[in-house]
Design an enzyme around this catalytic site. Structure first.
Site, PDB file in Angstrom:
ATOM      1  N   ASN A 263      -7.089   5.505  -2.675  1.00 15.42           N
ATOM      2  CA  ASN A 263      -6.229   4.724  -3.565  1.00 15.42           C
ATOM      3  C   ASN A 263      -5.322   3.888  -2.669  1.00 15.42           C
ATOM      4  OD1 ASN A 263      -4.412   3.666  -5.351  1.00 15.42           O
ATOM      5  ND2 ASN A 263      -3.525   5.634  -5.984  1.00 15.42           N
TER       6      ASN A 263
ATOM      7  N   HIS B 121      -2.319   7.118 -13.122  1.00 17.71           N
ATOM      8  CA  HIS B 121      -1.675   7.597 -11.889  1.00 17.71           C
ATOM      9  C   HIS B 121      -0.190   7.831 -12.163  1.00 17.71           C
ATOM     10  CE1 HIS B 121      -0.079   7.702  -7.832  1.00 17.71           C
ATOM     11  NE2 HIS B 121      -1.292   7.993  -7.435  1.00 17.71           N
TER      12      HIS B 121
ATOM     13  N   LYS C 225      -3.293   1.643  -3.478  1.00 16.21           N
ATOM     14  CA  LYS C 225      -2.024   1.260  -4.104  1.00 16.21           C
ATOM     15  C   LYS C 225      -1.786  -0.228  -3.853  1.00 16.21           C
ATOM     16  CE  LYS C 225      -0.657   6.038  -3.826  1.00 16.21           C
ATOM     17  NZ  LYS C 225       0.388   7.049  -3.747  1.00 16.21           N
TER      18      LYS C 225
ATOM     19  N   GLU D  76       2.357   7.103 -10.576  1.00 16.17           N
ATOM     20  CA  GLU D  76       3.217   5.932 -10.324  1.00 16.17           C
ATOM     21  C   GLU D  76       3.182   4.981 -11.518  1.00 16.17           C
ATOM     22  OE1 GLU D  76       1.493   4.937  -6.531  1.00 16.17           O
ATOM     23  OE2 GLU D  76       2.385   6.743  -5.681  1.00 16.17           O
TER      24      GLU D  76
ATOM     25  N   GLY E 296       2.673  11.262  -1.171  1.00 15.00           N
ATOM     26  CA  GLY E 296       3.373  10.457  -0.183  1.00 15.00           C
ATOM     27  C   GLY E 296       4.510  11.177   0.506  1.00 15.00           C
TER      28      GLY E 296
ATOM     29  N   SER F 182      -0.968  13.920  -0.293  1.00 13.33           N
ATOM     30  CA  SER F 182      -0.879  14.170   1.147  1.00 13.33           C
ATOM     31  C   SER F 182      -2.153  14.786   1.738  1.00 13.33           C
ATOM     32  CB  SER F 182       0.360  15.017   1.474  1.00 13.33           C
ATOM     33  OG  SER F 182       1.541  14.322   1.079  1.00 13.33           O
TER      34      SER F 182
ATOM     35  N   GLU G 245      -2.997  15.686  -9.174  1.00 14.66           N
ATOM     36  CA  GLU G 245      -2.050  15.216  -8.168  1.00 14.66           C
ATOM     37  C   GLU G 245      -0.648  15.712  -8.501  1.00 14.66           C
ATOM     38  OE1 GLU G 245      -3.759  11.525  -6.019  1.00 14.66           O
ATOM     39  OE2 GLU G 245      -2.537  10.816  -7.685  1.00 14.66           O
TER      40      GLU G 245
HETATM   41  O1  13P Z   1      -1.104   9.152  -4.921  1.00  9.60           O
HETATM   42  C1  13P Z   1      -1.988   9.538  -4.180  1.00  9.60           C
HETATM   43  C2  13P Z   1      -3.385   9.167  -4.425  1.00  9.60           C
HETATM   44  O2  13P Z   1      -3.543   8.610  -5.688  1.00  9.60           O
HETATM   45  C3  13P Z   1      -1.694  10.383  -3.014  1.00  9.60           C
HETATM   46  O3  13P Z   1      -1.016   9.622  -2.093  1.00  9.60           O
HETATM   47  P1  13P Z   1      -0.826  10.208  -0.599  1.00  9.60           P
HETATM   48  O4  13P Z   1      -2.222  10.597  -0.136  1.00  9.60           O
HETATM   49  O5  13P Z   1      -0.273   9.039   0.170  1.00  9.60           O
HETATM   50  O6  13P Z   1       0.074  11.371  -0.716  1.00  9.60           O
END
Ligand code: 13P
Length: 250
Positions: free
Chosen positions: A9, A94, A11, A96, A172, A212, A166
């Site tokens: 992803n 997601h 982002k 976010e 992150g 992560s 997740e």
């Molecule tokens: O949100 C994520 C994948 O959709 C996870 O992000 P990270 O791998 O950067 O923690």
């Protein structure tokens, strides 16, 4: 046997030229027999990425879609548009998007229906906030989100959905869930799907862990009984790291 799926992803990272350079770096390497490798990129990169991965087994996904096929929805992109481009997967719900863009369980469900209607594989994200985890609400939150996302789907449609568990506190932050904890929640999510559709559908649904995931821990997750892949943010941006993630799912 469920085919493992590693999805990056990206982002809101990478320009078109950076995206194309990434593919030339991972071509032939982030391609392992028996592992599905998907790059979920910003909309602007999708046409160039679809072109760049031609002749490889790498697939391209989007990170969102609108539930209508077309209409007066300024700034939105539909499933019909993604399908026409050659995109195969789409991330839906997601955390976010739930947090910053008012995505709800209801819009997630509409988007899952739209994705399936256009033959796109939905990667549906579920997961708890830190305070929900601390309150012992992890499984309940995942149950509510999963049941809402699957509302109105046939068993056949449900079997083609990918779920990404997740935990929000692990995204992150470098604070990943232990493989055992993630597996326990994911096995529970599978039991929720079994409750809706029966065991054979639940056994077909692939469930990823996200939060992560790095080259040095991906194998540990994938070795668990119920974890079928990873949805990876930060560590999917670097070509060498992405190759190791795909290799780790072998
Ligand atoms: O949100 C994520 C994948 O959709 C996870 O992000 P990270 O791998 O950067 O923690």
């Amino acid at each position: 046997m469920r085919k493992p799926i590693i999805a990056g992803n990206w982002k809101m990272f990478k320009t078109v030229s950076e995206a194309v350079a990434f593919v030339s770096d991972v071509k032939g390497k982030a391609e392992i027999d028996g592992v599905e490798s998907v790059i979920c990129a910003p909309f602007t990169n999708l046409p160039a990425l679809v072109e760049a991965v031609k002749g490889t087994s790498i697939k391209i996904g989007a990170q969102n879609l609108h539930w209508e096929d077309s209409g007066a929805y300024t700034g939105e992109i539909s499933g019909a548009m993604l399908k026409d481009l050659g995109v195969t997967h789409v991330i839906i719900g997601h955390s976010e998007r739930r947090q910053y863009f008012a995505e709800t369980d209801e819009t997630v469900n509409k988007k899952v229906h739209a994705a399936l209607k256009h033959g796109l594989v939905p990667i549906v994200c579920v997961g708890e906030k830190l305070e929900e985890r601390e309150a012992g609400e992890t499984k309940n939150v995942c149950k509510v989100q999963t049941e809402a996302a699957f509302a109105g789907l046939s068993a056949e449609q449900a079997a083609g959905v990918v779920i990404a568990y997740e935990p929000i506190w692990a995204i992150g932050t470098g604070k990943s869930s232990t493989a055992e904890d993630a597996n326990e929640v994911i096995a529970y999510i599978r039991s929720v799907v079994a409750g809706l559709y029966g065991q054979s559908t639940a056994d077909a649904v692939r469930i990823q862990y996200g939060g992560s995931v790095k080259p040095n821990n991906v194998r540990e997750y994938l070795q668990q009984s119920d974890i079928d892949g990873a949805l990876v943010g930060g560590a999917s941006l670097d070509p060498a790291s992405y190759i190791q993630l795909v290799e780790g799912a072998r």
